[in-house]
Scaffold this motif. Structure first.
Motif, short mmCIF file in Angstrom:
data_model
loop_
_atom_site.label_atom_id
_atom_site.label_comp_id
_atom_site.label_asym_id
_atom_site.label_seq_id
_atom_site.Cartn_x
_atom_site.Cartn_y
_atom_site.Cartn_z
N SER A 43 0.83 -1.21 0.00
CA SER A 43 0.00 0.00 0.00
C SER A 43 0.86 1.26 0.00
O SER A 43 0.57 2.23 -0.70
N GLU A 44 1.95 1.22 0.80
CA GLU A 44 2.86 2.38 0.82
C GLU A 44 3.52 2.57 -0.54
O GLU A 44 3.61 3.68 -1.06
N ALA A 45 4.00 1.47 -1.12
CA ALA A 45 4.66 1.54 -2.42
C ALA A 45 3.68 2.01 -3.49
O ALA A 45 4.05 2.81 -4.37
N LYS A 46 2.45 1.52 -3.42
CA LYS A 46 1.45 1.94 -4.39
C LYS A 46 1.17 3.43 -4.27
O LYS A 46 1.02 4.14 -5.26
N LEU A 48 3.20 5.65 -3.23
CA LEU A 48 4.38 6.40 -3.67
C LEU A 48 4.71 6.20 -5.14
O LEU A 48 5.51 6.94 -5.70
N SER A 49 4.11 5.18 -5.77
CA SER A 49 4.57 4.79 -7.11
C SER A 49 4.41 5.91 -8.14
O SER A 49 5.31 6.14 -8.96
N ALA A 50 3.27 6.60 -8.11
CA ALA A 50 3.06 7.69 -9.09
C ALA A 50 4.09 8.79 -8.88
O ALA A 50 4.68 9.32 -9.82
N SER A 51 4.31 9.12 -7.59
CA SER A 51 5.31 10.13 -7.27
C SER A 51 6.71 9.67 -7.65
O SER A 51 7.50 10.45 -8.18
#
Length: 530
Positions: free
Chosen positions: A378-381, A383-386
């Motif tokens: 969830s954290e990676a998701k 942050l992924s766009a950023s």
């Protein structure tokens, strides 16, 4: 005749190998703690090494053998070509060689040990970058940026003298200037490379302008700037060659705050089947007084002693830098031991840069942030766009910065007597869309160490980025057949077998074609980032 050439190659390599190792060790010690004695020792060591290639009788013999070298077996023919090309730029008088080595070493050591005057004390590069990364007061940001240029103003006269000497000696050898000579000896076609850069300029201009317009608006709101001009102290990097974290929707620095960047580097390379324990043990990774403020990887002897120098902090920039530098290191580590000394090196500067860049990008990869960085899905998701926005922006920013520097450097060597201060800011404004500070007429260009100590080098960073994207595409589509190679040992095995082990046996573009099925093309980089 072929037996005579083979005997010469064997004798030559037996001579230069220990001299190369001695020079590498002296360079390492000067970088770790610069002083006059170490500087003197490095000058003497480098001179002993280069004297081998300055031998005029040897070169005369090599020229006589050149036409017959094509009849040699593949390995010996490649050795001959690389040895010959190393002799060419060193065919200068002994006193001139000594003078050039002395000048280069003095400038290198001045960069290593220089600390800027800032707010009544001395500040390192990292300290000035900290101000540019986090300070919201525009006047203090401006002062830190100006302080970052002080080293350039100090070394500029020495750099300019060195450039003129390089040009003079290159013209004696029949070249237009030193820059053109080094392109040819690097097996690069200057016209083709700059034609490619022109295409990249045109392809990236719109995307860069749109991204930078959004970035500038964010930064001006943050710093309370109403001026329409985009001055260089708006950005977190003194040269605007990196994407400021304030420009992303969420900074990735928080991911690495308090983390062991060294351990994460080890985990990354182990995940793709590469052990770097010995490389970490030999490295010098943390900041201290008297140590070089720059970063590099150096193969000390082409026989297993590979060392990395960094000045690590717990932020994303240094995470990426560690992955980058140890990308160079694994390339050097995993060459084929049976290759002769001359070929136990990367195929080209640009190919080792490609591997470094391929790995350096991973600190912004969502899959990497989960598997290596330890973030939840969830954290990676989140942050992924950023993270992708940051990576794309970094690629656009770096490309435009590299176009700035390469064009400036070529014009500088073509005419070092022109107004270089003005030429510098003309290129910065043209390619990076950064406004020159009003009334500024200082040698800001000279604060970039590459112009003095790594001449005719920067084009290899651009070509390396293109190759990195090409390798990544091949790994994803043909090797791991998935959207990420994190944790995939077969990705590392592919790189070892197809890129690292051949060393310099093949001309670089031939190696790229063997590894990816096509010669170097900008297509994959453009599709990925532009």
């Amino acid at each position: 005749m072929t037996r005579e050439i083979a005997a010469f190659i064997k004798q030559h390599e037996g001579t230069v190998a220990p001299l190369y190792k001695d020079y590498s060790l002296k360079f390492w010690e000067l970088s770790r703690n610069g002083n006059e004695q170490r500087e003197k020792e490095l000058v003497e060591s480098k001179e002993r090494y280069l004297k081998v290639y300055a031998n005029k009788d040897d070169f005369k013999q090599l020229k006589a053998w050149k036409s017959a070298a094509s009849q040699l077996p593949e390995i010996e023919a490649r050795q001959f070509k690389l040895i010959y090309d190393t002799y060419v730029p060193n065919q200068i008088e002994e006193d001139v060689l000594r003078d050039i080595v002395q000048r280069e070493t003095e400038i290198e050591n001045q960069f290593n040990t220089f600390r800027s005057d800032f707010e009544g004390g001395k500040a390192s590069d990292n300290q000035l970058r900290d101000v540019l990364r986090s300070e919201t007061n525009v006047d203090r940001r401006k002062a830190a940026w100006e302080a970052s240029k002080q080293v350039g103003h100090a070394v500029a006269p020495k750099v300019l003298e060195l450039i003129k000497i390089r040009n003079r000696e290159a013209k004696k050898l029949g070249y237009t200037d030193y820059y053109s000579m080094m392109f040819e000896l690097q097996e690069l076609d200057e016209k083709s490379v700059f034609s490619l850069f022109e295409r990249l300029d045109q392809l990236s201009a719109k995307a860069f302008s749109e991204m930078k317009g959004q970035l500038d608006a964010i930064l001006k709101r943050k710093y309370g700037v109403s001026d329409s001009a985009n001055y260089p102290w708006l950005y977190a990097d003194p040269f605007f060659q990196e994407f400021p974290s304030a420009g992303a929707s969420e900074s990735l620095d928080a991911v690495f705050k308090g983390r062991d960047v060294e351990a994460l580097t080890k985990a990354h390379f182990e995940s793709i089947g590469m052990n770097i324990d010995n490389l970490l043990k030999a490295a010098d990774l943390y900041e201290r007084e008297g140590k070089s403020q720059h970063v590099f990887c150096m193969d000390m002897d082409r026989d297993g002693d590979v060392r990395v120098l960094c000045n690590v902090r717990d932020n994303e920039r240094w995470m990426s830098t560690m992955l980058h530098e140890f990308g160079h290191a694994v390339y050097d580590k995993y060459h084929q031991d049976s290759l002769p000394f001359t070929l136990r090196t990367p195929a080209h500067i640009l190919t080792t840069e490609a591997i470094a860049m391929l790995n350096g990008r991973m600190s912004k990869n969502p899959e990497w942030l989960i598997k290596i960085g330890g973030l939840s899905e969830s954290e990676a998701k989140r942050l992924s766009a950023s993270a992708f926005q940051t990576l794309r922006s970094e690629m656009l920013i770096f490309l435009r910065w590299a176009l700035t520097l390469t064009r400036f450097e070529r014009e500088m060597y073509r005419n070092p007597d022109q107004d270089l201060n003005s030429l510098w800011w003309k290129n910065v404004e043209r390619y990076q869309m950064v406004n020159p500070p009003p009334g500024r007429n200082l040698a800001d260009w000279a604060s970039k160490t590459h112009l003095a100590t790594s001449p005719a080098y920067y084009q290899n960073y651009v070509l390396g980025e293109l190759m990195a994207s090409q390798l990544l595409n091949f790994i994803h589509t043909e090797v791991v057949k998935s959207e990420s190679y994190v944790g995939q040992a077969k990705a590392g095995e592919y790189l070892i077998q197809k890129v690292f082990k051949p060393g310099a046996l093949y001309e670089w573009n031939s190696m790229v074609k063997q590894a990816t099925g096509e010669e170097l093309t900008p297509e994959h980089f453009v599709r990925q980032f532009v």
